[in-house]
Design an enzyme around this catalytic site. Structure first.
Site, PDB file in Angstrom:
ATOM      1  N   MET A   1     -50.983 -40.022  22.371  1.00  0.00           N
ATOM      2  CA  MET A   1     -50.847 -39.938  20.895  1.00  0.00           C
ATOM      3  C   MET A   1     -50.866 -38.511  20.491  1.00  0.00           C
ATOM      4  O   MET A   1     -51.729 -37.766  20.776  1.00  0.00           O
ATOM      5  CB  MET A   1     -52.126 -40.540  20.399  1.00  0.00           C
TER       6      MET A   1
ATOM      7  N   GLY B   1     -45.771 -38.499  24.350  1.00  0.00           N
ATOM      8  CA  GLY B   1     -45.665 -38.202  25.820  1.00  0.00           C
ATOM      9  C   GLY B   1     -44.371 -38.423  26.196  1.00  0.00           C
ATOM     10  O   GLY B   1     -43.579 -39.242  25.717  1.00  0.00           O
ATOM     11  N   LYS B   2     -43.919 -37.683  27.235  1.00  0.00           N
ATOM     12  CA  LYS B   2     -42.548 -37.643  27.611  1.00  0.00           C
ATOM     13  C   LYS B   2     -42.150 -38.820  28.014  1.00  0.00           C
ATOM     14  O   LYS B   2     -41.046 -39.239  28.094  1.00  0.00           O
ATOM     15  CB  LYS B   2     -42.444 -36.343  28.684  1.00  0.00           C
TER      16      LYS B   2
ATOM     17  N   ASN C   1     -34.400 -28.308  30.939  1.00  0.00           N
ATOM     18  CA  ASN C   1     -33.698 -27.324  30.097  1.00  0.00           C
ATOM     19  C   ASN C   1     -34.112 -25.924  30.673  1.00  0.00           C
ATOM     20  O   ASN C   1     -34.235 -25.822  31.955  1.00  0.00           O
ATOM     21  CB  ASN C   1     -34.884 -27.442  28.808  1.00  0.00           C
TER      22      ASN C   1
ATOM     23  N   GLY D   1     -30.158 -26.373  24.630  1.00  0.00           N
ATOM     24  CA  GLY D   1     -30.599 -26.360  22.918  1.00  0.00           C
ATOM     25  C   GLY D   1     -29.258 -26.237  22.023  1.00  0.00           C
ATOM     26  O   GLY D   1     -28.422 -26.789  22.533  1.00  0.00           O
TER      27      GLY D   1
ATOM     28  N   ARG E   1     -26.961 -24.391  22.473  1.00  0.00           N
ATOM     29  CA  ARG E   1     -25.788 -24.036  22.950  1.00  0.00           C
ATOM     30  C   ARG E   1     -25.094 -25.069  23.641  1.00  0.00           C
ATOM     31  O   ARG E   1     -23.847 -25.105  24.256  1.00  0.00           O
ATOM     32  CB  ARG E   1     -26.156 -23.051  24.324  1.00  0.00           C
TER      33      ARG E   1
ATOM     34  N   ASP F   1     -35.807 -30.590  13.130  1.00  0.00           N
ATOM     35  CA  ASP F   1     -37.133 -30.529  14.077  1.00  0.00           C
ATOM     36  C   ASP F   1     -36.383 -30.860  15.555  1.00  0.00           C
ATOM     37  O   ASP F   1     -36.049 -32.192  15.442  1.00  0.00           O
ATOM     38  CB  ASP F   1     -38.047 -31.453  13.585  1.00  0.00           C
TER      39      ASP F   1
ATOM     40  N   ASP G   1     -35.673 -35.147  25.209  1.00  0.00           N
ATOM     41  CA  ASP G   1     -36.202 -36.930  25.471  1.00  0.00           C
ATOM     42  C   ASP G   1     -34.674 -37.926  25.128  1.00  0.00           C
ATOM     43  O   ASP G   1     -34.521 -38.888  25.949  1.00  0.00           O
ATOM     44  CB  ASP G   1     -37.335 -37.356  25.288  1.00  0.00           C
TER      45      ASP G   1
HETATM   46  P1  ADP Z   1     -35.745 -29.797  25.121  1.00  0.00           P
HETATM   47  O1  ADP Z   1     -36.152 -30.280  23.955  1.00  0.00           O
HETATM   48  O2  ADP Z   1     -36.071 -30.528  26.261  1.00  0.00           O
HETATM   49  O3  ADP Z   1     -36.044 -28.331  25.211  1.00  0.00           O
HETATM   50  P2  ADP Z   1     -32.972 -28.739  24.540  1.00  0.00           P
HETATM   51  O4  ADP Z   1     -33.622 -27.733  23.212  1.00  0.00           O
HETATM   52  O5  ADP Z   1     -32.360 -28.278  25.478  1.00  0.00           O
HETATM   53  O6  ADP Z   1     -34.004 -29.749  25.271  1.00  0.00           O
HETATM   54  O7  ADP Z   1     -32.177 -29.829  23.479  1.00  0.00           O
HETATM   55  C1  ADP Z   1     -31.670 -31.048  24.283  1.00  0.00           C
HETATM   56  C2  ADP Z   1     -30.499 -31.280  23.905  1.00  0.00           C
HETATM   57  O8  ADP Z   1     -30.310 -31.638  22.373  1.00  0.00           O
HETATM   58  C3  ADP Z   1     -29.115 -30.082  23.759  1.00  0.00           C
HETATM   59  O9  ADP Z   1     -28.568 -30.097  24.893  1.00  0.00           O
HETATM   60  C4  ADP Z   1     -28.222 -30.658  22.513  1.00  0.00           C
HETATM   61  O10 ADP Z   1     -27.478 -31.810  23.204  1.00  0.00           O
HETATM   62  C5  ADP Z   1     -29.220 -31.099  21.474  1.00  0.00           C
HETATM   63  N1  ADP Z   1     -29.707 -30.217  20.732  1.00  0.00           N
HETATM   64  C6  ADP Z   1     -30.605 -29.279  20.687  1.00  0.00           C
HETATM   65  N2  ADP Z   1     -30.560 -28.165  19.653  1.00  0.00           N
HETATM   66  C7  ADP Z   1     -29.271 -28.396  19.083  1.00  0.00           C
HETATM   67  C8  ADP Z   1     -28.769 -27.901  18.055  1.00  0.00           C
HETATM   68  N3  ADP Z   1     -29.260 -26.975  17.311  1.00  0.00           N
HETATM   69  N4  ADP Z   1     -27.639 -28.524  17.562  1.00  0.00           N
HETATM   70  C9  ADP Z   1     -26.876 -29.624  18.131  1.00  0.00           C
HETATM   71  N5  ADP Z   1     -27.559 -30.226  19.282  1.00  0.00           N
HETATM   72  C10 ADP Z   1     -28.820 -29.567  19.833  1.00  0.00           C
END
Ligand code: ADP
Length: 367
Positions: free
Chosen positions: A26, A53-54, A233, A275, A277, A308, A314
């Protein structure tokens, strides 16, 4: 939160079966103007309680992305849609948080029969206390794993094993004891069940990293396959590949080096989420056919505004898992690139909303 009706859709027995073995927490989130100093008592600007929780997030992702929002509506709209029956294996305490975590997952279509309620030695449900510094968006988190680390539930859920025997894809993360993850990997291999491992949070010690590396390599060079899908990641990649830093992953050489390392350990499909990229992926098949370049960078979906990113990884793992289990249930070869593109679409929706499980889209939102 969804309506109170229990979701029946993912219980259809003809659907492929995904099991998630992992954590339920939670999340108690306080939004503050600054992180408190030692001894300081301060008022928060806002507070939220939300299921997390993942393990639970990924199970909910598989379930929500398998069915339409309206409770009771079967999601098997057509045969070309990847849907699954989703079971969670884990543990909560016999407390209000545990009851809420189980009920919430069930409402979203996850089978929670494998989530044990532990009622001894004052065990509490896992709790994450999250303090978000609003001006910077930085968070500080205290994780109290409680039942996620309690020993009783390690004794198995079905026929003495950890994994329900009908499982066609097992999803694991690292928010439960590492030895339990390793045991599940071993059990899955013995049962011939493919595994999707999301090694998050990244192993904190060299001992843990080495244990995981040994587990990856266990299926190498034998007719048993290694890990079918490794989804991770940048932080997790850097923690697992010896000598690699997060900034190395800014270049194609660094990404390719990480991919080669994992493929060399016997991982079949390696998917690094980057992220904003996008995603770098490589597969045992593409590396066999390549002359140098092992993987490919897939751009992210365009989004209007990132609100966010909690739950993005996940959501990605959940959609990817659905594509993987669906392909094998249809006897088709797995198309990693198509799975990555679809998972990018799902997680792009998540980053445009607040929260973790609540921000994961339903199937009809993806369509
Ligand atoms: P985690 O939450 O495990 O750190 P990431 O930050 O790599 O994972 O994000 C997971 C996926 O979410 C990315 O590969 C992408 O598909 C999507 N994502 C994350 N940030 C963005 C963004 N700014 N724009 C579009 N898609 C995003």
């Amino acid at each position: 939160m969804a309506s109170s009706a229990s979701a029946p859709a993912s219980g259809s027995s003809d659907l492929p079966h995904i099991t998630v073995l992992g954590s339920l927490n939670m999340d108690l989130v306080s939004y503050v103007s600054h992180h408190p100093e030692p001894g300081e008592t301060m008022a928060s600007n806002a507070f939220a309680i939300s299921p997390g929780g993942k393990g639970a997030n990924q199970a909910v992702a598989c379930a929500k992305l398998s069915r339409s929002r309206s409770a009771g509506q079967d999601s098997k709209a057509d045969n070309a849609t990847a849907t699954a029956h989703v079971s969670m294996v884990g543990a909560v305490g016999n407390d209000a948080n545990g009851a809420a975590l189980r009920a919430n997952m069930s409402r979203q279509g996850v089978d929670v029969d494998g989530v044990q309620v532990l009622d001894h030695d004052g065990i509490t449900s896992g709790v994450a206390i999250i303090v978000v510094d609003e001006p910077t968006g930085q968070n500080r988190i205290i994780l109290s794993p409680g039942a996620n680390y309690a020993f009783a539930w390690h004794e198995g859920v079905a026929g003495g094993g950890l994994i329900p025997p009908q499982t066609q894809l097992l999803i694991l993360q690292l928010e439960i004891p590492l030895d339990l993850v390793l045991r599940a990997l071993h059990e899955a291999k013995a049962l011939g069940i493919p595994v999707l491992l999301n090694p998050a949070p990244a192993p904190a010690t060299e001992e843990a990293r080495a244990k995981l590396e040994a587990a990856f390599a266990a299926g190498k060079d034998t007719k048993d396959k290694g890990i079918a899908h490794l989804v991770l990641n940048e932080t997790e990649s850097a923690a697992l590949v010896p000598g690699l830093t997060v900034s190395d992953l800014d270049t194609t050489e660094g990404l390719s080096r990480a991919a080669k390392y994992f493929l060399g350990l016997g991982v079949e499909n390696i998917v690094m989420t980057l992220g904003g990229r996008g995603v770098y992926y490589a597969t045992a098949t593409t590396v066999a056919q390549s002359n140098g370049e092992v993987g490919e960078l897939v751009p992210p979906e365009k989004v209007k505004q990132v609100v966010d990113t909690t739950g993005a990884g996940d959501t990605f793992a959940g959609q990817y898992a659905l594509e993987a289990v669906y392909a094998s249930s249809q006897g088709r070869a797995f198309d990693c690139e198509a799975a990555v593109r679809k998972s990018n679409r799902a997680s792009a929706i998540t980053v445009q909303r607040k929260g973790a499980q609540d921000s994961i889209p339903w199937l009809d939102e993806l369509e």
